[in-house]
Write a protein that holds these residues in place. Structure first.
Motif, PDB file in Angstrom:
ATOM      1  N   ALA A 129      48.417  65.320 -16.251  1.00  0.00           N
ATOM      2  CA  ALA A 129      49.004  64.060 -16.717  1.00  0.00           C
ATOM      3  C   ALA A 129      48.802  63.816 -18.205  1.00  0.00           C
ATOM      4  N   SER A 130      48.002  64.604 -18.881  1.00  0.00           N
ATOM      5  CA  SER A 130      47.725  64.397 -20.293  1.00  0.00           C
ATOM      6  C   SER A 130      48.996  64.466 -21.123  1.00  0.00           C
ATOM      7  N   GLU A 131      49.087  63.610 -22.109  1.00  0.00           N
ATOM      8  CA  GLU A 131      50.214  63.639 -23.036  1.00  0.00           C
ATOM      9  C   GLU A 131      49.862  64.402 -24.300  1.00  0.00           C
ATOM     10  N   GLY A 132      48.628  64.868 -24.414  1.00  0.00           N
ATOM     11  CA  GLY A 132      48.194  65.570 -25.613  1.00  0.00           C
ATOM     12  C   GLY A 132      48.578  67.030 -25.579  1.00  0.00           C
ATOM     13  N   GLU A 133      48.349  67.680 -26.710  1.00  0.00           N
ATOM     14  CA  GLU A 133      48.599  69.119 -26.786  1.00  0.00           C
ATOM     15  C   GLU A 133      47.549  69.759 -27.664  1.00  0.00           C
ATOM     16  N   SER A 134      47.403  71.059 -27.507  1.00  0.00           N
ATOM     17  CA  SER A 134      46.426  71.779 -28.320  1.00  0.00           C
ATOM     18  C   SER A 134      46.915  73.192 -28.566  1.00  0.00           C
ATOM     19  N   GLU A 135      46.330  73.811 -29.590  1.00  0.00           N
ATOM     20  CA  GLU A 135      46.568  75.219 -29.880  1.00  0.00           C
ATOM     21  C   GLU A 135      45.212  75.908 -29.885  1.00  0.00           C
ATOM     22  N   PRO A 158      46.118  62.523 -26.532  1.00  0.00           N
ATOM     23  CA  PRO A 158      44.778  62.586 -25.969  1.00  0.00           C
ATOM     24  C   PRO A 158      44.468  63.931 -25.310  1.00  0.00           C
ATOM     25  N   VAL A 159      43.536  64.650 -25.862  1.00  0.00           N
ATOM     26  CA  VAL A 159      42.953  65.845 -25.249  1.00  0.00           C
ATOM     27  C   VAL A 159      41.451  65.785 -25.471  1.00  0.00           C
ATOM     28  N   SER A 160      40.706  66.384 -24.589  1.00  0.00           N
ATOM     29  CA  SER A 160      39.247  66.302 -24.684  1.00  0.00           C
ATOM     30  C   SER A 160      38.653  67.284 -25.682  1.00  0.00           C
ATOM     31  N   ALA A 161      39.365  68.343 -26.007  1.00  0.00           N
ATOM     32  CA  ALA A 161      38.843  69.339 -26.948  1.00  0.00           C
ATOM     33  C   ALA A 161      38.978  68.839 -28.376  1.00  0.00           C
ATOM     34  N   GLN A 162      38.091  69.319 -29.228  1.00  0.00           N
ATOM     35  CA  GLN A 162      38.124  69.014 -30.660  1.00  0.00           C
ATOM     36  C   GLN A 162      38.397  70.305 -31.421  1.00  0.00           C
ATOM     37  N   VAL A 163      38.998  70.187 -32.603  1.00  0.00           N
ATOM     38  CA  VAL A 163      39.220  71.363 -33.442  1.00  0.00           C
ATOM     39  C   VAL A 163      37.869  72.026 -33.713  1.00  0.00           C
ATOM     40  N   GLY A 164      37.806  73.328 -33.516  1.00  0.00           N
ATOM     41  CA  GLY A 164      36.561  74.073 -33.718  1.00  0.00           C
ATOM     42  C   GLY A 164      35.799  74.345 -32.433  1.00  0.00           C
ATOM     43  N   ASP A 165      36.141  73.663 -31.334  1.00  0.00           N
ATOM     44  CA  ASP A 165      35.484  73.970 -30.056  1.00  0.00           C
ATOM     45  C   ASP A 165      35.748  75.421 -29.703  1.00  0.00           C
ATOM     46  N   LYS A 166      34.771  76.078 -29.089  1.00  0.00           N
ATOM     47  CA  LYS A 166      34.873  77.505 -28.786  1.00  0.00           C
ATOM     48  C   LYS A 166      34.490  77.804 -27.345  1.00  0.00           C
ATOM     49  N   ALA A 167      35.029  78.903 -26.862  1.00  0.00           N
ATOM     50  CA  ALA A 167      34.653  79.429 -25.556  1.00  0.00           C
ATOM     51  C   ALA A 167      34.623  80.946 -25.645  1.00  0.00           C
ATOM     52  N   LEU A 168      33.838  81.545 -24.793  1.00  0.00           N
ATOM     53  CA  LEU A 168      33.737  82.996 -24.666  1.00  0.00           C
ATOM     54  C   LEU A 168      34.188  83.338 -23.254  1.00  0.00           C
ATOM     55  N   ILE A 169      35.239  84.143 -23.151  1.00  0.00           N
ATOM     56  CA  ILE A 169      35.775  84.528 -21.852  1.00  0.00           C
ATOM     57  C   ILE A 169      35.457  86.004 -21.642  1.00  0.00           C
ATOM     58  N   HIS A 170      34.710  86.283 -20.589  1.00  0.00           N
ATOM     59  CA  HIS A 170      34.314  87.660 -20.271  1.00  0.00           C
ATOM     60  C   HIS A 170      35.437  88.365 -19.517  1.00  0.00           C
ATOM     61  N   ALA A 171      35.390  89.675 -19.466  1.00  0.00           N
ATOM     62  CA  ALA A 171      36.426  90.475 -18.809  1.00  0.00           C
ATOM     63  C   ALA A 171      36.559  90.155 -17.326  1.00  0.00           C
ATOM     64  N   ASP A 172      35.484  89.645 -16.699  1.00  0.00           N
ATOM     65  CA  ASP A 172      35.546  89.288 -15.282  1.00  0.00           C
ATOM     66  C   ASP A 172      36.083  87.871 -15.064  1.00  0.00           C
ATOM     67  N   GLY A 173      36.479  87.171 -16.150  1.00  0.00           N
ATOM     68  CA  GLY A 173      37.031  85.829 -16.039  1.00  0.00           C
ATOM     69  C   GLY A 173      36.008  84.722 -16.202  1.00  0.00           C
ATOM     70  N   ARG A 174      34.730  85.083 -16.234  1.00  0.00           N
ATOM     71  CA  ARG A 174      33.684  84.078 -16.447  1.00  0.00           C
ATOM     72  C   ARG A 174      33.862  83.476 -17.831  1.00  0.00           C
ATOM     73  N   MET A 175      33.634  82.167 -17.945  1.00  0.00           N
ATOM     74  CA  MET A 175      33.904  81.478 -19.197  1.00  0.00           C
ATOM     75  C   MET A 175      32.725  80.618 -19.593  1.00  0.00           C
ATOM     76  N   GLU A 176      32.347  80.720 -20.861  1.00  0.00           N
ATOM     77  CA  GLU A 176      31.287  79.888 -21.419  1.00  0.00           C
ATOM     78  C   GLU A 176      31.885  79.105 -22.574  1.00  0.00           C
ATOM     79  N   GLY A 177      31.498  77.862 -22.719  1.00  0.00           N
ATOM     80  CA  GLY A 177      31.980  77.058 -23.825  1.00  0.00           C
ATOM     81  C   GLY A 177      32.971  76.020 -23.374  1.00  0.00           C
ATOM     82  N   VAL A 221      39.678  76.340 -30.551  1.00  0.00           N
ATOM     83  CA  VAL A 221      40.693  75.296 -30.667  1.00  0.00           C
ATOM     84  C   VAL A 221      40.999  75.139 -32.157  1.00  0.00           C
ATOM     85  N   VAL A 222      42.265  75.369 -32.548  1.00  0.00           N
ATOM     86  CA  VAL A 222      42.631  75.305 -33.962  1.00  0.00           C
ATOM     87  C   VAL A 222      43.446  74.060 -34.307  1.00  0.00           C
ATOM     88  N   SER A 223      44.032  73.405 -33.317  1.00  0.00           N
ATOM     89  CA  SER A 223      44.703  72.136 -33.565  1.00  0.00           C
ATOM     90  C   SER A 223      44.783  71.360 -32.261  1.00  0.00           C
TER      91      SER A 223
END
Length: 148
Positions: free
Chosen positions: A114-120, A43-62, A37-39
């Motif tokens: 319903a969130s009014e927030g946005e993220s990049e 209201p969004v639940s993520a914070q700048v710097g939050d990370k996830a790892l997405i595997h080729a099979d679609g499994r997601m960590e983070g 998350v870079v910006s």
């Protein structure tokens, strides 16, 4: 809570020792995508710097946001993996969606919740190194091998 049949099992919200995990994936020759998350605009639940790892099979960590953002990031990460290049994903309520294709460097995706927030979120594919086999002893073959 009933499991979602569309969601791959094994998803977690935290990545312990991300650098070690990435090194392990590289040793195995596995493909994955690191999402950061870079910006954000509340209201969004993520914070700048939050990370996830997405595997080729679609499994997601983070963690890169709530259920709506998470699925957008998962889909876009798999497209980035398919295209083999990084991309910036803007998740904006009410936005007109960009056409989805594997080689886009920047895409805007509408937030359908319903969130009014946005993220990049920046998506960085990690691909195994390509293998080059040079056959022959010609000057061209030697030059290609030396350059590689």
């Amino acid at each position: 809570m009933t499991p979602d049949p569309q969601r791959p099992t094994g998803d977690t919200e935290f990545i312990p020792d991300l650098p070690e995990r990435l090194a392990g994936l590289a040793r195995e020759g596995a493909s994955a995508v690191v999402a950061t998350v870079v910006s954000r605009r509340a209201p969004v639940s993520a914070q700048v710097g939050d990370k996830a790892l997405i595997h080729a099979d679609g499994r997601m960590e983070g963690f890169v946001g709530g259920a709506c953002s998470r699925e957008i990031v998962r889909r876009q990460a798999l497209l980035a993996l398919q295209g083999g290049q990084a991309r910036l994903v803007r998740i904006v309520p009410g936005a007109a969606p960009d056409a989805e294709h594997a080689f886009a460097e920047r895409v805007t995706v509408p937030m359908n919740c319903a969130s009014e927030g946005e993220s990049e979120v920046f998506l960085e594919p990690l691909l195994p190194p390509r293998l080059l086999i040079v056959v022959g002893r010609t000057p061209v073959a030697r030059a290609i091998a030396a350059h590689a």
